[in-house]
Design an enzyme around this catalytic site. Structure first.
Site, short mmCIF file in Angstrom:
data_model
loop_
_atom_site.label_atom_id
_atom_site.label_comp_id
_atom_site.label_asym_id
_atom_site.label_seq_id
_atom_site.Cartn_x
_atom_site.Cartn_y
_atom_site.Cartn_z
N SER A 1 0.81 -1.22 0.00
CA SER A 1 0.00 0.00 0.00
C SER A 1 0.83 1.26 0.00
O SER A 1 0.29 2.36 0.13
CB SER A 1 -0.91 0.03 1.23
OG SER A 1 -1.81 -1.03 1.19
N THR B 1 -1.15 2.35 4.29
CA THR B 1 -0.74 3.75 4.26
C THR B 1 0.03 4.06 5.52
O THR B 1 -0.42 3.76 6.61
CB THR B 1 -1.99 4.65 4.23
OG1 THR B 1 -2.63 4.45 3.01
CG2 THR B 1 -1.63 6.11 4.44
N THR C 1 1.31 6.91 0.56
CA THR C 1 0.45 5.78 0.21
C THR C 1 0.43 5.55 -1.30
O THR C 1 0.72 6.46 -2.08
CB THR C 1 -1.01 6.06 0.66
OG1 THR C 1 -1.82 4.90 0.47
CG2 THR C 1 -1.64 7.21 -0.11
N ARG D 1 -7.66 8.59 -9.55
CA ARG D 1 -8.21 8.81 -8.20
C ARG D 1 -7.12 9.24 -7.20
O ARG D 1 -6.03 8.69 -7.16
CB ARG D 1 -8.87 7.52 -7.72
CG ARG D 1 -9.52 7.61 -6.33
CD ARG D 1 -8.60 7.11 -5.25
NE ARG D 1 -9.26 7.09 -3.94
CZ ARG D 1 -8.62 6.94 -2.80
NH1 ARG D 1 -7.32 6.81 -2.78
NH2 ARG D 1 -9.27 6.93 -1.65
N GLY E 1 -6.80 10.16 -2.95
CA GLY E 1 -7.52 10.06 -1.68
C GLY E 1 -7.18 11.20 -0.74
O GLY E 1 -6.84 12.31 -1.16
N THR F 1 -5.83 7.13 8.17
CA THR F 1 -5.69 6.01 7.24
C THR F 1 -7.08 5.43 7.00
O THR F 1 -8.00 5.69 7.75
CB THR F 1 -4.73 4.94 7.81
OG1 THR F 1 -4.57 3.89 6.85
CG2 THR F 1 -5.26 4.35 9.09
N GLY F 2 -7.20 4.67 5.93
CA GLY F 2 -8.49 4.07 5.63
C GLY F 2 -9.09 4.66 4.37
O GLY F 2 -8.37 5.18 3.51
C1 SD4 Z 1 -6.48 6.54 0.51
N1 SD4 Z 1 -6.27 6.74 2.88
O1 SD4 Z 1 -5.89 6.67 -0.55
C2 SD4 Z 1 -5.68 6.13 1.72
C3 SD4 Z 1 -5.60 4.64 1.77
C4 SD4 Z 1 -5.31 4.06 3.09
O2 SD4 Z 1 -5.28 2.33 4.49
O3 SD4 Z 1 -5.05 4.73 4.06
N2 SD4 Z 1 -5.41 2.79 3.28
O4 SD4 Z 1 -7.69 6.66 0.62
#
Ligand code: SD4
Length: 336
Positions: free
Chosen positions: A93, A195, A213, A223, A225, A246-247
């Site tokens: 990631s 991330t 990330t 895309r 994030g 994160t997420g």
């Molecule tokens: C995103 N927040 O690109 C990042 C991905 C991530 O755990 O944190 N994954 O949306």
């Protein structure tokens, strides 16, 4: 021998031992108390320097701590810490080996912010694994805060970064397997490697943060994030504290999550309470489908108190302080 040389010598010669020892000494310290307000665990220690990071990334936090113990500042520490995971090809990631978008391209997002409130970011960066260092160069060497795509790559190459193919055999295979069904679905937790968001306070008490990330696996081409967006993926206010997320980035952006956490701390909440409140903002939206995605925050305040919270079980915060380097399970909202 001068003191500075001594510190450098001992930390260089004992670096492996020190890191190895801290990796095995992952006992829970007794410096935690239960918050009467929320019932959650609150850190009460404030000894500096300290480093925290999203997920279980003890090699990265150890590298950042080494910088701080040698007298480096928090900005150097978070950059060096993030670089460890960016170079780790097994982490799917971040950086090299990151899972690609649905067209097979690995694209990186990163940002960095220092104690003066300066910041830099790159989005949709291809072929350069140390996105966090390019973000730092954007901050320090350009009049801008964010560069995207081809422009970001050109800037990186002109700054001396070497382009390379970031798609490893393992990530290519995973993408080819995914293409069979082509079903896009956020993955709730990617164990151990995800991330990486990192916050550090140096011996001067100054705070910096960074986030890097490859974004969501099999995302649409183009895309971006939350991770490179100052205020969403990361925010640092040296008077108050800092937060990193994160997420599922879309949900973090919709609530400007990291800025929200810092503002809640400004209003008097502890880092733990602030992270919990920011998660509640997401899950309490009418018709929120929070059961299908994960978001996690970690935060630190000026006193060195830390907190972390997520929607679902399985999120960890790595904390390196006082010779200990441990991955701590976060509290979580969804108990069902
Ligand atoms: C995103 N927040 O690109 C990042 C991905 C991530 O755990 O944190 N994954 O949306």
């Amino acid at each position: 021998m001068k003191r500075r040389q001594f510190i450098k010598k001992t930390s260089l010669t004992s670096a492996g031992i020190a890191i190895g020892a801290s990796l095995t000494n992952c006992t829970n310290s007794n410096k935690k108390e239960i918050s009467e307000a929320t019932g959650s665990t609150v850190e009460k220690t404030a000894s500096l320097p300290l480093v925290i990071a999203t997920w279980n990334v003890k090699n990265a936090t150890a590298a950042a701590m080494e910088v701080l113990e040698e007298g480096g500042n928090a900005l150097d520490a978070v950059e060096q810490g993030c670089r460890v995971e960016e170079a780790n090809e097994k982490g799917q990631s971040v950086g090299k080996g990151g899972l690609p978008d649905r067209d097979g391209h690995v694209t990186l997002d990163a940002c960095i912010m220092n104690h003066k409130g300066d910041c830099g970011a790159v989005v949709y960066l291809k072929d350069i694994k140390h996105a966090v260092s390019v973000a730092r160069k954007v901050m320090e060497d350009t009049p801008h805060v964010m560069l995207a795509g081809d422009g970001a790559k050109q800037f990186a190459i002109s700054s001396g970064f070497q382009p390379e193919d970031l798609l490893t055999e393992a990530s290519k295979k995973a993408w080819e397997d995914w293409k069979v069904e082509s079903e896009y679905k956020p993955i709730i937790n990617i164990e151990n490697h995800d991330t990486i968001g990192m916050l550090a306070i140096d011996k001067n008490g100054d705070i910096s943060g960074a986030c890097t990330t490859s974004g969501l696996a099999y995302k649409m081409a183009g895309r971006v994030g939350d991770s490179p967006i100052i205020g969403s993926g990361l925010f640092v206010d040296n008077e108050i504290g800092a937060c990193v997320a994160t997420g599922l980035g879309e949900e973090v952006v919709k609530t400007v999550g990291s800025f929200l956490v810092v503002e809640l701390m400004r209003q008097g909440k502890s880092p733990q309470e602030a992270c919990e409140e920011a998660i509640k903002r997401i899950v309490s939206k009418p018709e929120s489908n929070y059961k299908d995605f994960q978001v996690g925050y970690i935060a630190v305040n000026k006193k060195g108190e830390t907190g972390s919270y997520a929607i679902h079980k399985g999120f960890t915060m790595t904390k390196c302080q006082d010779g200990e380097n441990e991955a701590l399970e976060s509290g979580f909202f969804n108990k069902t």
